[in-house]
Design a protein around this motif. Structure first.
Motif, PDB file in Angstrom:
ATOM      1  N   SER A 170       6.210   5.479  -1.082  1.00  0.00           N
ATOM      2  CA  SER A 170       6.295   4.313  -0.193  1.00  0.00           C
ATOM      3  C   SER A 170       7.711   3.852   0.103  1.00  0.00           C
TER       4      SER A 170
ATOM      5  N   THR B 280      -4.472   0.869  -2.422  1.00  0.00           N
ATOM      6  CA  THR B 280      -3.798   1.781  -1.501  1.00  0.00           C
ATOM      7  C   THR B 280      -4.384   1.754  -0.096  1.00  0.00           C
ATOM      8  N   ASP B 281      -5.330   0.866   0.147  1.00  0.00           N
ATOM      9  CA  ASP B 281      -5.842   0.691   1.502  1.00  0.00           C
ATOM     10  C   ASP B 281      -4.723   0.094   2.363  1.00  0.00           C
ATOM     11  N   PRO B 282      -4.513   0.610   3.586  1.00  0.00           N
ATOM     12  CA  PRO B 282      -3.454   0.071   4.450  1.00  0.00           C
ATOM     13  C   PRO B 282      -3.534  -1.438   4.670  1.00  0.00           C
TER      14      PRO B 282
ATOM     15  N   TYR C 134      -3.587  -3.641   2.612  1.00  0.00           N
ATOM     16  CA  TYR C 134      -2.808  -4.357   1.600  1.00  0.00           C
ATOM     17  C   TYR C 134      -1.303  -4.330   1.863  1.00  0.00           C
ATOM     18  N   ARG C 135      -0.864  -3.660   2.930  1.00  0.00           N
ATOM     19  CA  ARG C 135       0.575  -3.504   3.157  1.00  0.00           C
ATOM     20  C   ARG C 135       1.294  -4.832   3.352  1.00  0.00           C
TER      21      ARG C 135
ATOM     22  N   HIS D 236       4.881  -7.642  -5.436  1.00  0.00           N
ATOM     23  CA  HIS D 236       3.656  -7.308  -6.181  1.00  0.00           C
ATOM     24  C   HIS D 236       3.463  -8.261  -7.350  1.00  0.00           C
TER      25      HIS D 236
ATOM     26  N   TYR E  85       0.104  -3.440  -1.489  1.00  0.00           N
ATOM     27  CA  TYR E  85      -0.030  -1.980  -1.402  1.00  0.00           C
ATOM     28  C   TYR E  85       0.538  -1.370  -2.674  1.00  0.00           C
ATOM     29  N   SER E  86      -0.346  -0.995  -3.597  1.00  0.00           N
ATOM     30  CA  SER E  86       0.101  -0.624  -4.930  1.00  0.00           C
ATOM     31  C   SER E  86      -0.910   0.301  -5.598  1.00  0.00           C
TER      32      SER E  86
END
Length: 310
Positions: A173, A213-215, A217-218, A238, A266-267
């Protein structure tokens, strides 16, 4: 004469961005008892004859707004910056018909912290004028230069050691300008996060509760942004929900307890994302940096190694 239409484009500030959408209002134009023209979004009395026009809705980051300090016929656009740090704002014309902009568009202004800055005046030059414009905003002053007084402290308590999961140019990332020189530290949930450098709390997000890791969550990581004396900014991301221990505008010293580590946004697992950023002119980029070693000398972060806080 056509009512103005405002189009707003928002530049991403960091991992979390909150927007506020203005509700459509009505503009009332009428003469008061002395004959002076009044412009307001509050309706006059029922016995007052008023001209009514729609006001445009707009969307900007929650702590940035653009306000007309002139009149509908001669707008004077001012940037209101409610952040505890400078913000660069660009206003560009989508359409100017029978109108002149002073100074000419596009125009960029650096709005100081907690202040209002006049940006541009629009003046009709003929009948049936109309205009529309776009606005972009990026945190930070483009005049900032990275001049740390010493290598950055490890962002956790003295005596602790944690692995560096991702370092500069991390394949998962850290491939974008804002994160290329970021470091992911494998801090367990709830580990106190300490300030790596003194500064002012410029931005804080603490009300997200999940991650993955779903987009989607970015833009949903809890984070703190600390403004340094040289105009650069540190982002700590985070963070654990509701763990922020500092307030917006607060001065924090090196080593201060800022929040607790978490797993929001996103983690792939609990960790702290740490990065130094600066505005290079309507673009936020990350900057290479060094952590302080046991002897006080600078250490370049390397993935897979242990970072110790002396």
């Amino acid at each position: 004469m056509m009512p103005p239409r405002v189009l707003v484009a928002v530049a991403m500030f960091g991992l979390a961005l909150v927007t506020a959408v203005g509700l459509a209002k009505q503009l009332y134009k009428y003469r008061d008892a002395s004959g002076a023209w009044i412009f307001t979004d509050k309706p006059p009395g029922a016995d007052v004859k008023a001209e009514v026009r729609p006001l445009p809705a707009s969307e900007l980051p929650a702590r940035i707004s653009l306000r007309n300090r002139g009149t509908p016929e001669a707008p004077v656009l001012a940037v209101v910056n409610d952040y505890y740090g400078p913000v660069e704002v660009e206003i560009s014309a989508e359409r100017l018909e029978n109108m002149r902009a002073e100074p000419p568009l596009p125009v960029r202004v650096v709005a100081p912290a907690r202040a209002e800055t006049t940006a541009v005046t629009l003046k009709p030059t003929g009948p049936r004028w109309r205009y529309s414009y776009q606005v972009r905003a990026v945190l930070g002053d483009p005049a900032a230069t990275h001049q740390p007084e010493q290598p950055y402290a490890a962002p956790f308590a003295s005596g602790q050691r944690f692995a560096i999961g991702q370092a500069f140019d991390g394949a998962f990332s850290h491939r974008h300008a804002q994160s290329r020189y970021a470091v992911d530290l494998s801090l367990p949930l709830g580990t106190p996060v300490r300030a790596a450098r003194a500064g002012t709390v410029m931005e804080a997000t603490s009300d997200f509760f999940d991650g993955g890791t779903d987009p989607k969550y970015r833009t949903r990581a809890n984070a703190l942004r600390i403004l340094h004396a040289d105009g650069t900014m540190a982002l700590y991301a985070h963070l654990h929900p509701d763990s922020v221990r500092v307030a917006l505008g607060q001065r924090v010293e090196r080593g201060a307890w800022l929040a607790n580590s978490g797993n929001t946004g996103y983690s792939t697992g609990p960790h702290l994302h740490f990065v130094i950023q600066r505005n290079t002119g309507m673009e936020l980029i990350s900057i290479p940096f060094e952590f302080a070693g046991s002897d006080g000398q600078g250490i370049t972060p390397v993935a897979g190694t242990l970072l110790a806080a002396p």
